[in-house]
Design an enzyme around this catalytic site. Structure first.
Site, PDB file in Angstrom:
ATOM      1  N   TYR A   1      34.931  26.749  50.340  1.00 43.54           N
ATOM      2  CA  TYR A   1      35.433  27.534  51.659  1.00 43.54           C
ATOM      3  C   TYR A   1      35.287  29.153  51.174  1.00 43.54           C
ATOM      4  CZ  TYR A   1      39.805  26.969  49.094  1.00 43.54           C
ATOM      5  OH  TYR A   1      40.736  26.719  48.079  1.00 43.54           O
ATOM      6  N   LYS A   2      34.591  29.005  49.952  1.00 47.78           N
ATOM      7  CA  LYS A   2      34.215  30.661  49.712  1.00 47.78           C
ATOM      8  C   LYS A   2      32.642  30.845  50.188  1.00 47.78           C
ATOM      9  CE  LYS A   2      37.628  30.257  45.760  1.00 47.78           C
ATOM     10  NZ  LYS A   2      38.933  31.310  46.590  1.00 47.78           N
TER      11      LYS A   2
ATOM     12  N   ARG B   1      39.710  43.588  45.133  1.00 45.54           N
ATOM     13  CA  ARG B   1      38.809  42.489  44.836  1.00 45.54           C
ATOM     14  C   ARG B   1      37.688  42.837  45.994  1.00 45.54           C
ATOM     15  NH1 ARG B   1      39.626  36.134  44.063  1.00 45.54           N
ATOM     16  NH2 ARG B   1      40.118  36.548  46.328  1.00 45.54           N
TER      17      ARG B   1
END
Lengths: 420, 420
Positions: free
Chosen positions: A230-231, A380
């Site tokens: 899912y990234k 991030r």
């Protein structure tokens, strides 16, 4: 505005970007939003809604149970696509299955069973929490020692630290190819070779690597790996995970969750578990058809781009963040909290700031830039080469500079750490 | 045509059926197909395609990672809906998670850990394969004894057999509330009480019960349960499973797969696994958002029907199959291979015939009736009260009689058992 990094130069980078047109292959619902969290949840591929709608309507609704002879192969078919386009694995080495956590449990347990007498598991002390927790559970249940290797929050694990800890008591080494926090990219071949020299298995967590760097599991001699989709693989929220087992190990290893999808002649439903001698023995229960289906259109885009071009653009997007952070953000207390060498970094970059939590919230709420916060004090930023433009990085860093300059993040509550 | 059971009587039953209009809440893509396999894969609710399309477009595509604060509660929210509408459990006792097999592994292991010194696991010898395989794995890993209780292929497990096997060496009893093969429905309260009397845990597999019979986990004093949502709960192919842990047991039990979704203050990502003291400790990794979402429209229909009315209609559909089989099929070598007492039977009925495999294929290929085959020689017919009409049962049995009479199944290859 800085003269050194004018915005038009970033527009020119986009104009020269061979992957630029692939951005249109994703849904961009809000053109004012800058999305730098593709390392948490990748964007929706434009072809996915219709692809899923067809499966729901014609497959589930139309074929009903008669769809299963098709669907039952998808875990392997899509696993092979992941192997080819993202993981550098051979056919019949990757299967879509369960969650990353459950897969890590299965493969770690399998490796430990295959290393009787060895009492030590090594893990990066700064590895993703679920990986550490899972290994704590396995170590406690088996009376083994889990050694957490000290690791730099900004630079990741030093290979020398790992080498010093490797001996013939080590059964298993679990590491993330790309660190979830700082993005440090490990040298897979060097780690695999060092572990093999003492007879230990290596289990890679590829969650932040798959779809962003060419993992090359075969060429680096990897034993075992798991990861999410899912990234950077754009499979959707909670998409199913994958696991990899090197072909030569498949028959020798046996995972602990003995489900019917690992059974030889599954529909004979025989009395005793008798697992197939291949990759399917690492499957457990009925696979999630909708979740798997979403991976096909996502992999179509990745295949068209080619992982090497994705990697090259990812390096340059990361360099852009680092350069702009150095030039613009240093006066406001930011420092780069990722390896500076792009060869040692995946696709995301972290910035250190004591107010990182409030800044990440201010970025989203005041400046429409979505990155994320990671404990203890990291912002991030995860550009995704398939759809993030160089100018997006420029705009995001410009907005971040503005927030830092005006200290507008001080208006945002710090509050408890939340999801995302 | 039989005078005793004329078709118009079944039309009249449909006319009087209070659930009849709910059939329109499902997609019926092919009106000529008679679908009696809702116990394998339930039909597509009519509201599901739009519901999923909105989630994909607006949630994943539009909200991106910012959707997670909503999605992260769904495993519990939808678990509570399952508890209320299908399982008779209290709030905070049911969570959507993983596959049935993985959940069974987690809860069986948790129960075994909580019963130190006890050396025996009991399971129905005819229980669904994955349940038996999983327990074989756990027993082997822990040096325990797995005792398989002899069980009648047509009648299911006799309570006296279970009682005779229960003693204070038994740690865990694993049983299906409704047998996958013959449909036998066990007396949950009696089993729970008998097991509790010797201090053993009971872990129920509700896969064929959930959505077809009121399970009443709270009222029957159940400890633990798992089940799937793609059969009578209409969640779609490979939909996520659920698990139930009685509230009073949650803090005492600890499952072996220590994932970050069980962690206290999950996003603090602390160094050591420190599970929440409630149901969430039985979660592991990131939950499948698309798969969970499909359960909402499905549960809307079930909630509107009410599980008691579903059960009542299910009993009558089953009685219709039994009556017609007796009247029409006995001459062709069929026998009813399910309990005849509707109080002892779930929603599906099995028929025994030596050529059951070929007959099930002939039914689908020659007569457009989808049931399924289960080893060794059972034709399984699973009407689903939410969308199966009484006249569907009449037509299916009429077509089956025709195939039997003409022996047209002899034209169908027997071949190996395949997925259906």
């Amino acid at each position: 505005m800085s003269d050194e990094f004018p915005r038009y130069l970033f527009k020119e980078l986009d104009a020269a970007d061979p992957l630029a047109e692939l951005r249109d292959r994703f849904v961009i619902a809000d053109h004012d939003l800058i999305y730098l969290d593709g390392n948490s949840l990748g964007r929706l591929p434009a072809a996915t809604p219709d692809h899923l709608a067809r499966l729901v309507r014609d497959g589930w609704g139309g074929q009903l149970v008669r769809g299963w002879p098709t669907w039952i192969d998808w875990a392997r078919r899509i696993g092979d696509r992941l192997a080819a386009h993202a993981l550098g694995a051979r056919p019949d080495e990757v299967v879509v299955s369960d969650s990353t956590s459950v897969n890590l449990y299965k493969l770690a347990a399998a490796a430990l069973d295959a290393a009787p007498g060895r009492r030590t598991i090594l893990v990066d002390a700064e590895d993703f929490p679920t990986d550490r927790y899972l290994l704590q559970g396995l170590a406690e249940a088996r009376g083994l020692t889990l050694r957490t290797l000290p690791s730099d929050l900004d630079q990741g694990l030093d290979l020398a630290t790992l080498r010093a800890a490797l001996d013939d008591d080590v059964a298993l080494v679990v590491l993330s190819a790309v660190s979830y926090r700082c993005g440090a990219l490990l040298d897979l071949a060097a780690v695999n070779e060092a572990a093999r020299a003492v007879g230990a298995y290596v289990l890679w967590d590829l969650s932040h690597a798959a779809g962003s760097v060419p993992v090359e599991l075969a060429a680096t001699g990897a034993d075992l790996a798991v990861g999410c989709t899912y990234k950077y693989l754009n499979g959707g929220p909670g998409a199913p995970a994958f696991l990899y087992v090197r072909r030569e190990l498949q028959e020798r290893l046996r995972q602990p969750i003995w489900g019917w999808f690992g059974q030889r002649d599954q529909f004979a439903m025989g009395p005793d578990y008798d697992p197939v001698p291949d990759l399917d023995r690492f499957q457990v229960g009925t696979p999630p058809v909708l979740g798997m289906a979403a991976l096909d259109p996502a992999l179509d885009v990745l295949a068209e781009a080619g992982i090497d071009r994705v990697r090259e653009k990812g390096r340059r997007l990361g360099e852009a963040i680092v350069s702009l952070a150095d030039a613009w953000l240093t006066p406001y207390g930011f420092t780069v909290a990722s390896p500076r060498d792009p060869d040692r970094r995946g696709s995301h970059v972290s910035l250190h700031h004591p107010e990182a939590l409030r800044i990440s919230r201010a970025l989203a709420e005041q400046a429409r830039v979505v990155g994320d916060y990671r404990a203890p004090d990291r912002l991030r930023l995860g550009p995704a080469p398939l759809y993030t433009r160089f100018v997006d990085v420029w705009d995001a860093m410009d907005r971040l500079r503005d927030i830092a300059e005006r200290r507008s993040y001080e208006r945002v509550p710090a509050g408890p750490t939340r999801v995302t």
